[in-house]
Design a protein around this motif. Sequence first.
Motif, short mmCIF file in Angstrom:
data_model
loop_
_atom_site.label_atom_id
_atom_site.label_comp_id
_atom_site.label_asym_id
_atom_site.label_seq_id
_atom_site.Cartn_x
_atom_site.Cartn_y
_atom_site.Cartn_z
N VAL A 6 -54.09 33.60 -89.91
CA VAL A 6 -53.11 34.68 -90.07
C VAL A 6 -53.47 35.75 -89.05
O VAL A 6 -54.55 36.33 -89.10
N ALA A 7 -52.58 35.99 -88.15
CA ALA A 7 -52.86 36.96 -87.09
C ALA A 7 -52.94 38.35 -87.68
O ALA A 7 -52.21 38.69 -88.59
N TRP A 133 -47.34 38.48 -100.07
CA TRP A 133 -45.90 38.32 -99.77
C TRP A 133 -45.51 39.14 -98.55
O TRP A 133 -44.63 38.74 -97.80
N TYR A 134 -46.20 40.26 -98.32
CA TYR A 134 -45.90 41.05 -97.13
C TYR A 134 -46.31 40.29 -95.88
O TYR A 134 -45.59 40.28 -94.87
N ARG A 138 -43.77 39.30 -93.00
CA ARG A 138 -44.04 39.80 -91.65
C ARG A 138 -43.98 38.66 -90.64
O ARG A 138 -43.34 38.78 -89.60
N GLN A 139 -44.61 37.56 -90.99
CA GLN A 139 -44.63 36.43 -90.07
C GLN A 139 -43.23 35.82 -89.94
O GLN A 139 -42.79 35.46 -88.84
N HIS A 140 -42.55 35.72 -91.07
CA HIS A 140 -41.20 35.15 -91.04
C HIS A 140 -40.28 36.02 -90.18
O HIS A 140 -39.44 35.51 -89.44
N TRP A 141 -40.46 37.32 -90.29
CA TRP A 141 -39.57 38.23 -89.57
C TRP A 141 -39.71 38.05 -88.06
O TRP A 141 -38.72 38.00 -87.34
N VAL A 142 -40.95 37.96 -87.59
CA VAL A 142 -41.11 37.82 -86.14
C VAL A 142 -40.77 36.40 -85.69
O VAL A 142 -40.35 36.19 -84.55
N PRO A 262 -48.85 27.95 -91.91
CA PRO A 262 -48.41 29.25 -92.43
C PRO A 262 -47.81 30.16 -91.36
O PRO A 262 -46.99 31.01 -91.65
N THR A 263 -48.26 29.98 -90.13
CA THR A 263 -47.72 30.82 -89.05
C THR A 263 -46.37 30.32 -88.59
O THR A 263 -45.46 31.11 -88.35
N THR A 264 -46.23 29.01 -88.50
CA THR A 264 -44.97 28.48 -87.98
C THR A 264 -43.90 28.36 -89.07
O THR A 264 -42.72 28.44 -88.78
#
Lengths: 894, 133
Positions: A6-7, A133-134, A138-142, A262-264
Amino acid sequence: MPRPAVAQKRDFVAKAFCPRILVVATPALADVCAVNRCSTFAELLAPFGQDVSTQITIQDGQGAPYFLDKLDVKFTTDYAIEQQPQWTQAELDDMVRRCITGDAEQTPMPLLPGGGVDAGALAADDAGGWAPWYVRLRQHWVNEMAASEHEAFMHPVACLLVASGSEDDPVGALRGLQSHPAVRRVRQQSFSGANVLFYSMLVHDGRDTGVVQAIDQTFDQVRRALGQNSALLRINTSTELGEAEGDGDGSRISGIWTHSWPTTHPLGAPAEGPFGGMLTMRDVAALRDAVKQMMVRSVVPHMQYQIRVLSEQTANERRGITGRLFSAGRRYFGTSARAAGAVAGVGGDVYFRYDSPEALMRKLADYSFMLKDFSFAQSVYQVARRDFQSEKAWKCYAGAQEMVGVCRLMGDAHPQRADVDAGFDEAAAMYLHKTTTPCLYLAVRCVIVYYELLRHGRLYALAPRALLQVPATTGALHGLMAEQAAYAHLRRGARPELRRFAFYAMVAAQAFRAAGMGGLARRCLRMVRLALASAPADGGAGADSGLPSRSGWSSIDSYVNHGLGQQCVAARGYGDALQYFTALLGSGQIPEKLQSTYLQELLQLYLESHDSAAAAGGGGGELGAAVELPIPTIDARMARIIMSPELEGEDGVWLWRPGVDDPRRQVDDARAAANLCCSVGEDVAVLLMVTNPLTVGITLNRFTLDCEFTPADGEASAPAPPDVSTADSVILEGGQTTMISVTITPRCAGRVDIRDARYLLCDILPARTALVLPGRRLNDTGAQRATPTYAPDARLGFSADHGFPRLAVSLEDFPDMLVSGSMHRTSIRIANRGSRPCRGVALWLSHPSFFDVRSPVLVGEDDAAADAPGGDMYVYSDSVPPVAEARVANDLRD
Amino acid sequence: MSTYYFVIVSAGDAPLYEATFGVPRPEHKHMHQFVVHAALDLVDDALFLTNACYLKTVDKHGDWNVSAYVTPSGVRLMLLHEARSEDAVRAFFTDCHELYAKTLANPFYQPAAPILSQAFDAKVAALAKRYLL
């Protein structure tokens, strides 16, 4: 199993704005991807695009060298300029709902259950710890970032054309891919334009043993035809399909994709491996090397070349005083008020053609940013910002404004407050309010990026204001941001700001409740309750361990308890819900409008609990027993116990000692308090003053008393409990006080102590109110003196004794007045209703000489017979002087 | 006419006295309390920036401003108001502080106990009418 990557903070921003590469593959490669559980070739390459170790020294826009350690790259499969998504509130709520995996209430909270802040978690500074969940949102948004005309970030910097080595004419296939619709759109409608880099990749499937010898020759043909920007990739060299994850290499290879899942796919279903079934570690190394070589040899030099060219063409001329004069001159003396490149975009906003100087400057700045040359990018953004502002291209202006702020914070490893650009806050507002079509997506992206950078610099003081720029109309999304704002207040200074934390947690709870997310709402309200219970004055030592909120701020407590009660009902936690509602109704300062609502909800809660228990086949459910309620108010100090209420006069046990003027009430030294005693079978009335504290009327049904009966020594092993009467229905209007009488009849000897009043509230909810009186204050020990301690009290109790006869006394034909000298005959009727004989009944008279008392058997006989000894009744006159001052304690005449 | 919410907060953060002036809006009561309660954190910060008892406006929430006044004993007088008139608020606070000091002088009043006196209520209402409404 490694922890999913998770970045964090600054890296997160750098990864969000990394270069994109469009991957176009021939259909022959579909099988190559499918055997490795990847849907596209871009998905196969995706994990290798993270943290590509470039390790090269490149030049910035002004020719100064700098070292590029690593770089991220993302692979996309399509490209199109689309209008920014316009979500409805329901869609946003659904998106947030998908971010919640597992039980939200079990997620760790920053506040400890006993009060105070979890200092360990506070120091860890992990956004995912308290609100995973944040992190997902956050990741989904970008990840959802779509290409826009005003910035070059989502526009591919290169096209990766991939063909299989097994094809008949790989060169022709690769040439054919150059006219793929997506590639054509890149060339025509993107910042890259006709200068887009084509990188060709020939993939050799290890399963095609027949072409092993020919693949090198084929690749030579490709290289000769398409130039140096081409590579050969050999994969699928595994001899058999690896299905199990248990073996060492297979597990490690599959873990590469699982790790980056989780990132993709932040909101997608969990990864269904195993991935890379036909790959060996050598193939993985080949994939990683292929991506690295593509970046180092082709993509980065291409971007660097673009930066150098654009810098010479545009930006160098526009910086400094010369550039400003140029802008002003063009504005005031140009042929048109608007620049030649300005056109209307998809959303109706003004943007600039990709070959216009303004757009090229934006491209230059974006490319510099992607290659992490933040200072040069910032200077170009600042120049472009002025142009956008003068052209009233507000979307472009907001974008440049945003990026100036990002560059200032990204450029410093330890940014200070002075590094925060004042215009950063304005960018989000401008995206929402100044553009033709509100760009909610870009505004929220701006807020997320800003917040991450503020976290990176630990500038939490600025975070709440930034986060709350997300409009309240976004529902749960606003709640999510408000929750982060609350956490920012905990981390803001040396001392956690618990009160402001409570406020923003309440705002978040409101938003979550409105969006129907009970779990998150309840969690936030619990945090509010814990924050209120942790008094800052004493460092949290005064934390309230009880369930309902009792901070002293009546409206806040009511709001929190009501919210928690409702959420508990929704989650079928009826026991907890009852505690909240009980505290709510007992607060005493509820607005009149809400009292009726709260009362109805309490009754509804009981009915739901009862129905739920009945459906489950249980008994009374969680609320089967009577619950202690604060309504109505029964003042135990005002309770009165009256013996033989149907008879006049004062009842009790009196002792008449010889030589003493008056009889005295018998006092039991062991009990010290009121010593009431009755005979078995005698009625005892208990009078209670009952007050309705609400302004709405209530009904008490089946009102009775709960008594504790202690049989006397020598009683039967199963003594009969006393009979207690029941008042069927008592109606109490708002604020009314009324008296309720309950009759207790002991059936055998013993001690009766009144413990509770029991009733059905509004004929629905079985409830009880404790009747407890403190006894005398104890001061025997130091602890008793230090903390007020009271002895048990016996005033609300009485004894029943077999030894007492139960007499009913009445006067018959007793005159109201007598004329002087006249005589009147009257009689006293004494009936023994008890089971014990009564002997030696004496009359105690105030005026013994006034009366002539005769036994009933002697009435009508002569006077001599009346004086005969052994009569049943006599006047007790030995110790009573025949004077007028003697008082009658048992005044029967009144 | 706007709404005013006045509260005296003890050093231990418990409200000692509450009053609402102007247009009554009971539906906002919990928000009034939340905003004022949250502003106590800012009062703690503002204390170190001045020697004066009157801290002016310490917080804003939408149209609401929160002004504060801190007594030497750490009791905070907080006023939530919409209109901004610092002189009137300052005068209101000063007189309320005097009233509170007189209440403290009452031998029957326990410090840090809620103020339930109707006389106090009437006097605060008179001050609000004089300075704010």
